[in-house]
Design a protein around this motif. Structure first.
Motif, mmCIF file in Angstrom:
data_model
loop_
_atom_site.group_PDB
_atom_site.id
_atom_site.type_symbol
_atom_site.label_atom_id
_atom_site.label_comp_id
_atom_site.label_asym_id
_atom_site.label_seq_id
_atom_site.Cartn_x
_atom_site.Cartn_y
_atom_site.Cartn_z
ATOM 1 N N LEU A 68 0.797 -1.220 0.000
ATOM 2 C CA LEU A 68 0.000 0.000 0.000
ATOM 3 C C LEU A 68 0.834 1.276 0.000
ATOM 4 O O LEU A 68 0.389 2.306 -0.508
ATOM 5 C CB LEU A 68 -0.931 0.012 1.212
ATOM 6 C CG LEU A 68 -2.246 -0.743 1.043
ATOM 7 C CD1 LEU A 68 -2.880 -1.011 2.399
ATOM 8 C CD2 LEU A 68 -3.201 0.035 0.146
ATOM 9 N N ARG A 69 2.015 1.222 0.571
ATOM 10 C CA ARG A 69 2.799 2.446 0.715
ATOM 11 C C ARG A 69 3.018 3.182 -0.607
ATOM 12 O O ARG A 69 2.883 4.407 -0.662
ATOM 13 C CB ARG A 69 4.147 2.132 1.364
ATOM 14 C CG ARG A 69 4.977 3.383 1.632
ATOM 15 C CD ARG A 69 6.348 3.032 2.144
ATOM 16 N NE ARG A 69 7.116 4.220 2.435
ATOM 17 C CZ ARG A 69 8.415 4.230 2.687
ATOM 18 N NH1 ARG A 69 9.064 3.092 2.685
ATOM 19 N NH2 ARG A 69 9.048 5.350 2.946
ATOM 20 N N PRO A 70 3.344 2.492 -1.708
ATOM 21 C CA PRO A 70 3.534 3.232 -2.965
ATOM 22 C C PRO A 70 2.254 3.837 -3.531
ATOM 23 O O PRO A 70 2.314 4.596 -4.496
ATOM 24 C CB PRO A 70 4.082 2.152 -3.917
ATOM 25 C CG PRO A 70 4.616 1.082 -3.029
ATOM 26 C CD PRO A 70 3.711 1.073 -1.842
ATOM 27 N N PHE A 71 1.099 3.510 -2.931
ATOM 28 C CA PHE A 71 -0.176 4.024 -3.416
ATOM 29 C C PHE A 71 -0.771 5.042 -2.441
ATOM 30 O O PHE A 71 -1.977 5.157 -2.294
ATOM 31 C CB PHE A 71 -1.148 2.866 -3.665
ATOM 32 C CG PHE A 71 -0.703 1.948 -4.771
ATOM 33 C CD1 PHE A 71 -0.936 2.286 -6.094
ATOM 34 C CD2 PHE A 71 -0.023 0.776 -4.480
ATOM 35 C CE1 PHE A 71 -0.514 1.443 -7.120
ATOM 36 C CE2 PHE A 71 0.402 -0.071 -5.494
ATOM 37 C CZ PHE A 71 0.179 0.271 -6.823
ATOM 38 N N GLY A 72 0.110 5.784 -1.771
ATOM 39 C CA GLY A 72 -0.326 6.872 -0.912
ATOM 40 C C GLY A 72 -0.405 8.177 -1.687
ATOM 41 O O GLY A 72 -0.112 8.235 -2.892
ATOM 42 N N PRO A 73 -0.798 9.275 -1.014
ATOM 43 C CA PRO A 73 -0.961 10.563 -1.695
ATOM 44 C C PRO A 73 0.272 11.046 -2.447
ATOM 45 O O PRO A 73 0.155 11.822 -3.398
ATOM 46 C CB PRO A 73 -1.320 11.511 -0.536
ATOM 47 C CG PRO A 73 -2.023 10.630 0.451
ATOM 48 C CD PRO A 73 -1.287 9.319 0.379
ATOM 49 N N ARG A 74 1.471 10.594 -2.050
ATOM 50 C CA ARG A 74 2.681 11.020 -2.761
ATOM 51 C C ARG A 74 2.682 10.559 -4.220
ATOM 52 O O ARG A 74 3.383 11.123 -5.055
ATOM 53 C CB ARG A 74 3.918 10.480 -2.053
ATOM 54 C CG ARG A 74 4.157 11.105 -0.681
ATOM 55 C CD ARG A 74 5.403 10.526 -0.035
ATOM 56 N NE ARG A 74 5.596 11.060 1.299
ATOM 57 C CZ ARG A 74 6.611 10.726 2.103
ATOM 58 N NH1 ARG A 74 7.496 9.831 1.674
ATOM 59 N NH2 ARG A 74 6.722 11.254 3.300
ATOM 60 N N LEU A 75 1.915 9.518 -4.506
ATOM 61 C CA LEU A 75 1.861 9.025 -5.875
ATOM 62 C C LEU A 75 1.320 10.082 -6.831
ATOM 63 O O LEU A 75 1.619 10.062 -8.030
ATOM 64 C CB LEU A 75 1.004 7.752 -5.938
ATOM 65 C CG LEU A 75 0.938 7.017 -7.281
ATOM 66 C CD1 LEU A 75 2.325 6.555 -7.729
ATOM 67 C CD2 LEU A 75 -0.010 5.825 -7.179
ATOM 68 N N LEU A 76 0.537 11.027 -6.305
ATOM 69 C CA LEU A 76 -0.028 12.081 -7.151
ATOM 70 C C LEU A 76 1.063 12.916 -7.816
ATOM 71 O O LEU A 76 0.834 13.527 -8.865
ATOM 72 C CB LEU A 76 -0.948 12.990 -6.323
ATOM 73 C CG LEU A 76 -2.244 12.353 -5.804
ATOM 74 C CD1 LEU A 76 -2.915 13.281 -4.797
ATOM 75 C CD2 LEU A 76 -3.174 12.026 -6.960
#
Length: 343
Positions: free
Chosen positions: A258-266
């Protein structure tokens, strides 16, 4: 032939000046030099750490062995060398940046001997960094990896019964460059016949280096997902289907998948989105059971559904919403800092 109670294994690469306090904390243990041995493996240091270790070995009262080798590119190799040389009933794997409380080993050995347990977690104190807390609310004479928040701390800085490691051939995975601590400790935890917790004494001080030298590299995205697969496969192999397996699987899903799919992915370009989806979707399809899904938070379940269905559009809307919530703070996660510790 004398069999020490504990072998302390320290792998070092350019650890000065923290390394000096690390070794001093071992030599000053209240358990005494006659019950202790130290194995230091210098992994090609260029800052004088190897020379310091050799001088320490000459001057120290406790039996100390120093191995110097070319740099291996990671901590797993030198730690495995240390394990191959250990003769103690227990081993403690100590990072060169960190140090022990004076009574740490005496208390942990006494706890393991009293309860005939295979692992002991000693209370951790952070120095310039956060430390896990949820598993150290009270002493536990005998518990398991599924209780007392033990899964929240998977660093290798613990007391392990050496016979457990030898019987199952538990070693650090040298071809894994991300999450190797977790895989080692997770396997030992799942195979252990009982785990004890020393919560009433500061056994280990984990130190945040001001030069950033002990920051764990995030590695490539592929390495992170490979670590997730390795952990999920390990759990599947060692834990029968049911609530315990589901509980154990939450950690790699939350930390690695899940970590790579946090808000930073935006902030990432399209190719990163496509790579993340391509690496994560097979893990979701293969390992995400209804039981694991129920243990995740609502937004985590939705994100994984988006991954499984390759719905980047829905995920982008969700991440935008999450990023706009003023009270939401994206947690910084690392293998050392116990991502599930909410204590």
């Amino acid at each position: 032939m004398r069999v020490p109670d504990v072998t302390v294994i320290v792998a070092v690469y350019n650890g000065l000046p923290y390394f000096t306090r690390c070794l001093e904390s071992v030599s000053g243990q209240s358990i005494g030099p006659d019950r202790l041995e130290l194995v230091v493996v210098d992994d090609g240091s260029t800052d004088g750490s190897g020379e310091y270790a050799e001088k320490f070995a000459v001057d120290a009262e406790l039996p100390t062995r120093v191995v110097r080798q070319p740099n291996s590119g990671g901590p797993s190799g030198p730690r495995n060398v240390g394990l191959s040389l250990a003769t103690g009933r227990y081993v403690f794997i100590l990072d060169a940046d960190d140090h022990l409380g004076p009574e740490a080993l005496e208390r942990m050995v006494a706890m393991a001997d009293r309860n005939d347990t295979d692992m002991v977690l000693g209370r951790i104190t952070g120095v310039n960094r956060r430390a896990p807390r949820s598993m150290f609310r009270a002493n536990a004479e005998r518990t398991s990896v599924f209780e007392n928040h033990v899964l929240n701390t998977m660093s290798a800085e613990k007391l392990f019964r050496r016979e457990l490691l030898e019987r199952h051939g538990i070693r650090f995975m040298e071809d894994l460059h991300h999450g190797e601590d977790t895989c080692f400790t997770l396997e030992a935890s799942l195979r252990a016949d009982g785990i004890s917790i020393v919560a009433d004494y500061p056994c280990l001080y984990i130190v945040g280096r001001t030069d950033g030298g002990n920051l764990t590299s995030a590695g490539s995205r592929a390495e992170g997902f490979l670590a997730a697969r390795t952990q999920l496969e390990l759990i599947t192999r060692l834990v029968p289907p049911g609530p315990n397996r589901d509980t154990a699987m939450v950690r790699p899903f939350r930390l690695k998948v899940l970590r790579p799919f946090g808000p930073r992915l935006l902030r990432e370009p399209g190719p990163v989105w496509r790579e993340n989806f391509g690496l994560a979707a097979p893990l979701v399809e293969e390992f995400l059971t209804p039981g694991v899904r129920r243990k995740l938070k609502p937004d985590e379940r939705i994100r994984l559904h988006c991954v499984a269905e390759h719905r980047a559009d829905v995920l982008r809307d969700l991440l935008t919403l999450l990023s706009e919530q003023p009270t939401r703070r994206e947690t910084r996660l690392s293998e050392r800092d116990t991502p599930l510790d909410d204590g």
